[in-house]
Design a protein around this motif. Structure first.
Motif, PDB file in Angstrom:
ATOM      1  N   GLU E 113       0.820  -1.316   0.148  1.00 31.75           N
ATOM      2  CA  GLU E 113      -0.089   0.018  -0.151  1.00 31.75           C
ATOM      3  C   GLU E 113       0.754   1.220   0.078  1.00 31.75           C
ATOM      4  OE1 GLU E 113      -3.851   1.422   2.685  1.00 31.75           O
ATOM      5  OE2 GLU E 113      -2.768  -0.367   3.241  1.00 31.75           O
ATOM      6  N   ARG E 114       1.904   1.133   0.868  1.00 35.51           N
ATOM      7  CA  ARG E 114       2.808   2.239   0.596  1.00 35.51           C
ATOM      8  C   ARG E 114       3.567   2.365  -0.358  1.00 35.51           C
ATOM      9  NH1 ARG E 114       4.974   5.298   4.676  1.00 35.51           N
ATOM     10  NH2 ARG E 114       3.508   4.631   6.289  1.00 35.51           N
ATOM     11  N   TRP E 117       1.168   4.264  -2.701  1.00 34.03           N
ATOM     12  CA  TRP E 117       1.079   5.517  -2.342  1.00 34.03           C
ATOM     13  C   TRP E 117       2.335   6.571  -3.073  1.00 34.03           C
ATOM     14  CZ3 TRP E 117       3.865   8.089   2.391  1.00 34.03           C
ATOM     15  CH2 TRP E 117       3.487   9.187   2.295  1.00 34.03           C
ATOM     16  N   GLU E 120       2.045   6.813  -6.535  1.00 32.91           N
ATOM     17  CA  GLU E 120       0.977   7.909  -6.858  1.00 32.91           C
ATOM     18  C   GLU E 120       1.427   9.330  -6.807  1.00 32.91           C
ATOM     19  OE1 GLU E 120      -2.622   7.463  -4.708  1.00 32.91           O
ATOM     20  OE2 GLU E 120      -2.731   5.446  -5.865  1.00 32.91           O
TER      21      GLU E 120
END
Ligand SMILES: Nc1ncnc2c1ncn2[C@@H]1O[C@H](COP(=O)(O)OP(=O)(O)OP(=O)(O)O)[C@@H](O)[C@H]1O
Ligand SMILES: Nc1ncnc2c1ncn2[C@@H]1O[C@H](COP(=O)(O)OP(=O)(O)OP(=O)(O)O)[C@@H](O)[C@H]1O
Ligand SMILES: [Mg+2]
Ligand SMILES: [Mg+2]
Lengths: 263, 292, 352, 338, 235
Positions: E113-114, E117, E120
């Motif tokens: 997830e990190r 992120w 992104e």
């Protein structure tokens, strides 16, 4: 030498391309620089500015295209040949002579313009003594010019980042270049120091040196450059006077974003 | 040319080459990760052979157990050497570090001469005089063991560096110690483990090669030079490179000695290195510096 | 208490020859102890041995000799274990100080006949003359190949034996020279094995190289005879070589079962002081000390009366651990040489 | 290291004159021939170390081949004088020339690579020269070496004993020291240092890196050759061992332990090397162990070499100074894992 | 949260930082301003244990950290994105991000997830995930360094000139990111030569001159201070 005295085209780049593996870092770039001009080279990160500099400085052979400097074809000439011909540069990643003092950094850089070698030094010939004295004076002057005179005896390694950046410029100047390539000289300087850099570049130009400048500090670029060239993805997308280029919507979209030019 | 002799020389060369590889692997780790040109590496090889000998003769342990103990003990000595000498000097100029390793090499070699005596010794191994006939090729079991053990050790080291998390940390430390520290890597630990591994490998090669020749306190000199040649020829920090370079050197020396001139055998090896380095300045398996 | 007679012993104490140097030193020390225990020389002067390391290199040998003479002011010198060292050292010591050279076999050492220079070991010519007869008459190989160290001695051996053995009808199939620094010999031995000679003659001074060669000869699968060069058989070599020296012949001026009266006390002393078994090299060390002690006594007790000492040594037989020694006018000793063989890991002398 | 930023005080010329005077009277204080012999060895090592320092200290490249060039010089002069009967005095410059010729060829090939690769290439070339010397028995007498080399002589003045030889080598050492001093103060020397410090930057300033290195390498080999020739005529015997790794290591130790990149450093290093090895003779079998321990300890505690003791002292006695304490300019106060 | 008291750092014999004291409260964004050679980098390096202080104390979350090793400091959630990037030239972008997460604190976001992120935030990192860091452009490298720092899930982030070499458009993105991080409660100590930008982002600021703190105030006040305007903003 006044800028007018050596007007005319000093650098002509045509269809220059550099490919790394599958990536074309510089594509078909054609541009010219007039003697005595200050030209800004801007563009987003990874646009190919440093790659272009590397080709101009001779440390990276182009994949295709040609480079003419001062009327001679220099395509693929090695770094020291470009240096001898009068192209001098600073590097984006700080590059100096770490365990020499600032003064010796500058003196070592004057290789191109000095003549008295080992033999003369052994004999202590008058020419040698004169040249050494002159060199010392000139080196100190260049250090003062770059606001580093108080650091003359400091090892380059022991300087702060901003000081090292200025020492790099001092080194490049000591070679008395005809064309000076500056890769982000204002990185690591605050706006006030940026202003002083602008002054410095103006004075360099006043000495008759042509300057090609890569920089992301728009205030510096806008206030010192006669002309801008914009690269994006290795392609030249705009060219012209700063006022016009910096208001080009495409340039704003890919490069400037919303940061106001005068901030 | 007689095929039997040719095959035998190739086999000799491969075994000798594998011994070089085993020595070079530890060296390339220390060089690749810590940027240390460790001249004392050969002395750890020597210690490996001697400790195997003493554990065998004094405690009566069998050869395999003695070799294992020696690898562990020497790994510990390597950690101590790192702690006392290399770690404190890690930020100094590479020539300074080189000199310190030279000093350490002299210290261990001469200390060894004092402790172990100048007389040559022989590491007893049950495999030493057992001859195996493989086709027309004659090899002792010990030589086959050198080859096989080296293959196993190499594969293990390679997998460890390539795929383990620690291997990644080693590579990061190799390329930028400050950056590694700021990424949370315990670079002290990386140094320690690297030395333990490298010295353990050196000792293992000493224990394996020992029974094929005689041992005396200055055998390290020979080992470290061969090791360096292989490391450089293979490409700094490259385990795969060391493998190919070592085998190549072994075979070329063997064929050069066998068919050209024995006296010039080493020189032929050197000539090959010169040719390789002029052709590929960074070694066979290297594009730039750094551990791969 | 009278001042001691100071004798410099210059030999390889470190480097590749360290083990041999050590053996020689031990032999000399044991003999000095024997002599000193009996009251020393010249009515009460003890022998003091000063050790110098020549690292097996001529340059260091020269430096060591200079130091011994100029700095430490020794009375006499024992040295020159390796021929190369002996040859350059004699240029520094000749005509200045009594020097006894030990193991070097090079003919040039005594060729010129310097007035104070003596050499104990038989020259390669003397050795090979004796040994080649034994090879021809007793070992009788049909053909032979040589594995010799690449130095003057090794080359000389090859020349001598090629001539002598061809003379008695033995075919010389070939030879290999190995380097003094080599540790592995499989390449060379593979070549020699493929020559299919009846016997391989190994000329190796260095014990560890010798042991490796003998072992590896067997390990390459060679089944023929092995002949060890003269003067280079010692207990350590036998121990290190495992079974590969079994039945192998050599020639040596020294045997443990010799009859010289001074042998026994020296052997006892040696066995008491050192873990090593006595060897030819050790015996040379002892012989050197005996020679000097004899010379001093014969010259009336003054270790600096070089002319007298030299004259005495050249005119009388010197009793030593290896029997009576006679020196030629050029200072070359003649030693009795015996054929020896390894039997059940013991070096025994073979007598007809 | 900042070799060329010595202060220009009046004290310096005085100190140099004093030093030279002291060196000149040394043999008279020595007392016996052996100590004079040691003085000669000191000066010979100093000469060779100064030449090696050009490569290690000024060009920043490590060479493992230096002893081979010493050997080339020694053999050249020895062969010329023993086989052709050439007076050794003529052999000396020829030895330098031949060594420089080898240096040119080997440097031309080896200097295409840098760092450890260069070191190994020079090791390789050195080993090949060694092997050739060892096996070309007709020319070099192989492992037995050349004996009976005649001593050097200038007219009636023969350098057949330690004292005159000492003065000869001392003169050469002083000359070489002056050459090095002139070098670092010249454009050429600054190019050397620039190449050592940062080759790409040096190139961008118009310095031909390869030529610069080659020039330094050849100069170093020429001096090494001359040193080797003097050695041969002084010791009067040479064997291929002179080219061996032991000599390579010894010279490197002398340069780095003294202080690479300085002029006094190698001279000091040679003194300590010779002096220590000699005085440790009293330690008997412990000699080399103690020597190695001292060597290692010195490196750990004085990473900049013996000369850095002086630099430390000077820094401590100068008030607030811009120079960092260690010559490498690295902080001594960094943290790290325990 | 972070408290530096009487910090002294020397390089050899020369003291570069004399007696610097500063505090960063929980969740605060504090900036350190000063001209070249003032000692900003030296201070940060001392906090992250790359340099050992010769005097003074450093506490983080109530715990003395001035005798720890760098990796131990990071384990406590204090992450330093250094000047000059300090990348591993032969390793890929992805490997950098993996290494960044190696010693980080476990947090609400998992590794994947990190990573998403960070990708992104800086799409170029995703695009170039397999490129070796040494071959990237200057600005791209700066983003790798920043991304690597973020992967450690910092409690407190020390940024040394994070906008160095970035194009204006990316500077904007970065400023937004810093603002967002600050918004999520991460404590930030920012050293930045774009003084105007830094002061606009920060709550409070310290001014450092030749190794000493010479001013300390809220960022707004300093932004308006005429001395700052002439000395640092060149206005
Ligand atoms: N050696 C290389 N191998 C592969 N790709 C490279 C190499 N050098 C540069 N590149 C790529 O080429 C492109 C151009 O890089 P360059 O350094 O010229 O950019 P730049 O315009 O100077 O950017 P910045 O403003 O960030 O410095 C980048 O995408 C970079 O990743
Ligand atoms: N490695 C070093 N050795 C010796 N002195 C050093 C070293 N690094 C920095 N210094 C000195 O410490 C002082 C502070 O340097 P520092 O790098 O902390 O400045 P800075 O505030 O970060 O400047 P900049 O804005 O230019 O990065 C400077 O005078 C510098 O010369
Ligand atoms: Mg760039
Ligand atoms: Mg900074």
């Amino acid at each position: 030498m006044s800028p007018a005295a050596n007007s005319g085209e000093i650098l002509a780049v045509s269809n220059l391309t550099r490919i790394f593996g599958g990536l074309t870092a510089v594509r078909d770039v054609t541009m010219t620089v007039q003697a005595g001009e200050v030209v800004g080279l801007i563009g987003p990160n990874g646009a190919g500015k440093t790659t272009l500099f590397n080709m101009l400085g001779g440390s990276l052979p182009p994949s295709s295209g040609s480079i003419r400097f001062a009327g001679t074809d220099c395509t693929g000439a090695p770094s020291h040949v470009m240096g001898q011909r009068g192209v001098s540069r600073t590097f984006q990643i700080t590059s100096l002579f770490p365990s020499l003092t600032a003064l010796d950094n500058v003196r070592s850089a004057a290789f191109r313009t000095t003549r008295a070698g080992w033999g003369a030094a052994i004999l202590r010939s008058p020419a040698y003594r004169r040249e050494e004295a002159e060199l010392r004076r000139k080196a100190l002057e260049i250090l003062a010019f770059c606001d580093l005179d108080h650091r003359a005896d400091t090892l380059a390694d022991a300087m702060s980042y901003g000081e090292q950046r200025r020492l790099e410029i001092a080194i490049a100047l000591a070679a008395e270049p005809r064309l000076l390539l500056l890769d982000e000289p204002a990185a690591g300087m605050n706006p006030e120091e940026g202003q002083r850099l602008v002054e410095m570049i103006r004075r360099i130009r006043a000495r008759g040196v042509t300057v090609l400048l890569v920089e992301h500090h728009m205030r510096v670029v806008a206030s010192v450059c006669d002309r801008l060239v914009v690269l994006d993805h290795g392609v030249k997308i705009a060219e012209g006077p700063p006022a016009k280029v910096l208001n080009d919507p495409e340039v704003i979209r890919v490069y400037l974003g919303r940061e106001p030019v005068d901030a | 040319m007689d095929f039997t002799v040719f095959a035998q020389q190739i086999a000799n060369g491969l075994v000798n080459g594998m011994a070089y590889v085993l020595i070079a692997t530890g060296l390339t780790l220390v060089f690749g990760v810590l940027r240390i040109v460790n001249f004392a590496h050969g002395e750890f090889y020597m210690l490996g052979a001697y400790i195997t000998y003493f554990v065998g003769t004094l405690f009566g342990l069998d050869y395999i157990a003695a070799a294992a103990i020696s690898a562990v003990v020497v790994a510990g000595l390597g950690v101590a050497a790192n702690k006392l000498i290399f770690w404190p000097l890690r930020r100094d100029h590479e020539f300074t570090i080189l000199l310190s390793s030279l000093g350490l090499a002299l210290l261990i070699a001469n200390g060894g001469e004092l402790l172990f005596g100048a007389d040559p010794k022989y590491v007893e191994s049950p495999f030493a005089d057992e001859v195996l006939e493989i086709g027309t090729v004659t090899l002792t079991q010990q030589r086959v063991l050198v080859f096989a053990a080296a293959v196993v050790a190499l594969i293990a080291v390679y997998l460890f560096i390539r795929y383990s998390r620690f291997g990644k940390m080693m590579r990061a430390t190799a390329q930028n110690p400050d950056g590694a520290a700021l990424t949370g890597i315990n670079i002290g630990l990386v140094h320690t483990y690297t030395f333990a591994l490298a010295c353990g490998l050196a000792a293992l090669s000493g224990a394996l090669v020992g029974p094929t020749v005689m041992i005396f306190p200055t055998i390290g000199n020979w080992a470290v030079l061969k090791g360096f040649i292989v490391v450089i020829m293979g490409g700094l920090g490259s385990v795969t490179g060391a493998l190919f370079a070592g085998l190549l050197l072994g075979v070329i020396e063997s064929l050069g000695g066998g068919y050209i001139s024995l006296g010039f055998m080493e020189a032929i090896g050197y000539a090959m290195i010169i040719a390789v380095l002029l052709w590929r300045p960074n070694g066979l398996f290297s594009t730039a510096r750094g551990l791969r | 208490q009278q001042p001691p007679v100071r004798i410099a012993l210059i030999g390889p104490m470190s480097g590749t020859g360290a083990f041999e140097g050590q053996l020689g030193l031990e032999g000399a020390q044991a003999m000095a102890a024997v002599i000193n225990a009996k009251g020393g020389v010249a009515g009460g002067r003890k022998i003091e041995l000063l050790t110098y390391d020549d690292k097996g290199s001529p340059e260091d040998g020269v430096s060591a000799a200079k130091r011994a003479m100029e700095q430490d002011n020794v009375d006499m010198i024992i040295g020159g274990w390796f021929s190369a060292v002996a040859l350059s050292m004699k240029e520094v010591t000749r005509d200045k100080i009594i020097t006894v050279m030990t193991s070097s076999q090079h003919p040039k050492v005594t060729e010129e006949g310097h007035k104070y220079l003596f050499r104990l070991n038989a020259t390669s010519a003397m050795m090979s003359e004796f040994y080649s007869k034994a090879i021809c008459d007793r070992i009788k190989p049909k053909s032979i190949a040589f594995m010799n160290v690449n130095d003057d001695w090794g080359r000389l051996e090859l020349d001598n034996y090629t001539k002598l053995l061809t003379g008695c009808g033995i075919e010389v199939k070939g030879h290999e020279f190995y380097n003094r620094t080599d540790t592995d010999f499989t390449t060379a031995l593979t070549k020699l094995k493929s020559l299919n000679a009846d016997a391989i003659y190994v000329a190796a001074i260095n014990t560890s190289q010798g042991a490796t060669i003998y072992r590896q000869i067997k390990q390459t699968g060679y089944r023929g005879k092995v002949i060890a060069s003269a003067g280079n058989m010692n207990p350590k070599l036998v121990e290190l070589s495992g079974n590969s020296l079994e039945q192998v012949y050599s020639a040596s001026p020294f045997t443990e079962d010799g009859a010289a009266p001074s042998l026994k006390p020296w052997l006892d002393q040696y066995r008491k002081d050192y873990k090593n078994d006595p060897s030819f090299i050790a015996a040379l060390g002892a012989q050197a000390v005996q020679t000097l002690a004899f010379g001093v006594d014969a010259a009336g007790g003054d270790p600096r009366a070089y002319d007298k000492i030299a004259a005495a040594l050249k005119s009388q037989a010197v009793p030593t651990v290896m029997g009576e020694l006679r020196f030629s006018d050029k200072g070359q000793a003649s030693q009795a040489i015996h054929l020896v063989q390894v039997q059940k890991k013991q070096i025994v002398s073979v007598r007809d | 290291m900042n070799t060329n930023s010595h202060g220009h005080s009046l004290g310096q010329p005085l100190a140099i004159a004093g030093g030279i005077a002291a060196l000149a009277v040394l043999p008279f204080l020595a007392g016996n021939a052996y100590l004079e012999h040691l003085l000669v060895l000191w000066m010979l090592y100093a000469l060779l170390a100064l030449s090696l320092n050009i490569v290690i200290g000024y060009l920043g490249e490590l060479t493992f081949g230096h002893a081979a060039f010493v050997g080339v010089g020694a053999y050249t002069s020895a062969i010329l004088s023993t086989q052709l009967g050439l007076p050794p005095l003529l052999g000396l410059p020829l030895a330098g020339l031949v060594a420089a010729g080898f240096g040119l060829v080997i440097g031309y090939a080896a200097l295409r690579v840098v760092g450890p690769q260069f070191a190994i290439l020079t090791l390789g070339f050195g080993a090949i020269l060694f092997t050739i010397t060892n096996h070309w028995v007709d020319l070099t007498r192989g492992p037995m070496g050349i004996t009976d080399i005649p001593p050097m002589a200038i007219g009636p003045l023969a350098f057949d004993s330690a004292r005159p030889t000492y003065y000869l080598v001392l003169a050469l050492v002083l000359a070489t020291a002056y050459l090095c001093h002139a070098l670092v103060g010249s454009r050429t020397g600054r190019a050397f240092l620039a190449v050592r410090e940062n080759a790409p930057l040096a190139a961008s300033l118009g310095i031909n890196v390869f030529h610069t290195k080659l020039m330094g390498f050849v100069a170093a080999t020429a001096i090494a050759g001359i040193g080797g020739a003097i050695y041969a005529h002084y010791i009067r015997v040479i064997t291929p061992d002179i080219m061996g790794v032991h000599n390579v290591a010894a010279l490197i130790i002398v340069v780095i332990i003294g202080g690479r990149g300085t002029i006094l450093g190698p001279i000091l290093g040679a003194l300590v090397y010779i002096g220590l090895l000699e005085s440790l003779r009293v330690a008997g079998p412990l000699r080399m162990v103690i020597f190695a321990a001292l060597l290692t300890g010195t490196v750990v505690f004085l990473p900049g070499g013996l000369i850095s003791l002086w630099q430390r002292w000077r820094n401590a006695h100068k008030s607030e100074n811009n120079l960092p304490a260690t010559p490498t300019g690295l902080p001594s106060t960094e943290g790290g894992a325990k | 949260m972070l408290k530096v008291e009487g910090l002294k750092v020397r390089y050899g014999h020369r003291e570069a930082v004399h007696n610097v004291s500063l505090t960063v409260e929980d969740g605060e964004l504090v900036t350190l301003v000063g001209s070249n050679g003032a000692g900003k980098t030296t201070t940060l390096k001392a906090i992250s244990a790359l340099l050992r202080p010769s005097g003074g104390t450093i506490t983080f979350d109530g715990e003395r950290i001035d005798r720890l090793a760098p990796h131990q400091v990071i384990e406590r959630g204090l992450v330093h994105v250094p000047e000059g990037r300090q990348l591993f030239p032969e390793m890929t972008v992805l490997e950098h991000l993996e290494l960044g997460a190696l010693r980080g604190r476990p947090g609400s976001m998992g590794f994947a997830e990190r990573l998403r992120w960070v990708y992104e935030l800086f799409p170029i990192l995703a695009e170039r995930r397999t490129q070796k860091a040494g071959t990237m452009s200057g600005g791209q490298q700066q983003l790798v360094a920043f991304g690597r720092g973020l992967m450690a899930n910092p409690k407190c982030l020390m940024l040394d000139e994070p906008t160095l070499g970035l194009a204006p458009i990316i500077v904007d993105t970065l400023a937004d990111t810093i603002r967002n991080l600050h918004g999520t409660g991460i404590t930030i100590l920012l050293v930045e030569q774009r003084v105007d930008l830094a002061l606009r982002l920060a709550d409070r600021a310290y001014v450092l001159e030749t190794g000493r703190v010479v001013m300390e105030d809220s960022a707004q006040t300093l932004l308006a201070d005429p001395r700052i305007k002439t000395a640092y903003l060149g206005l």
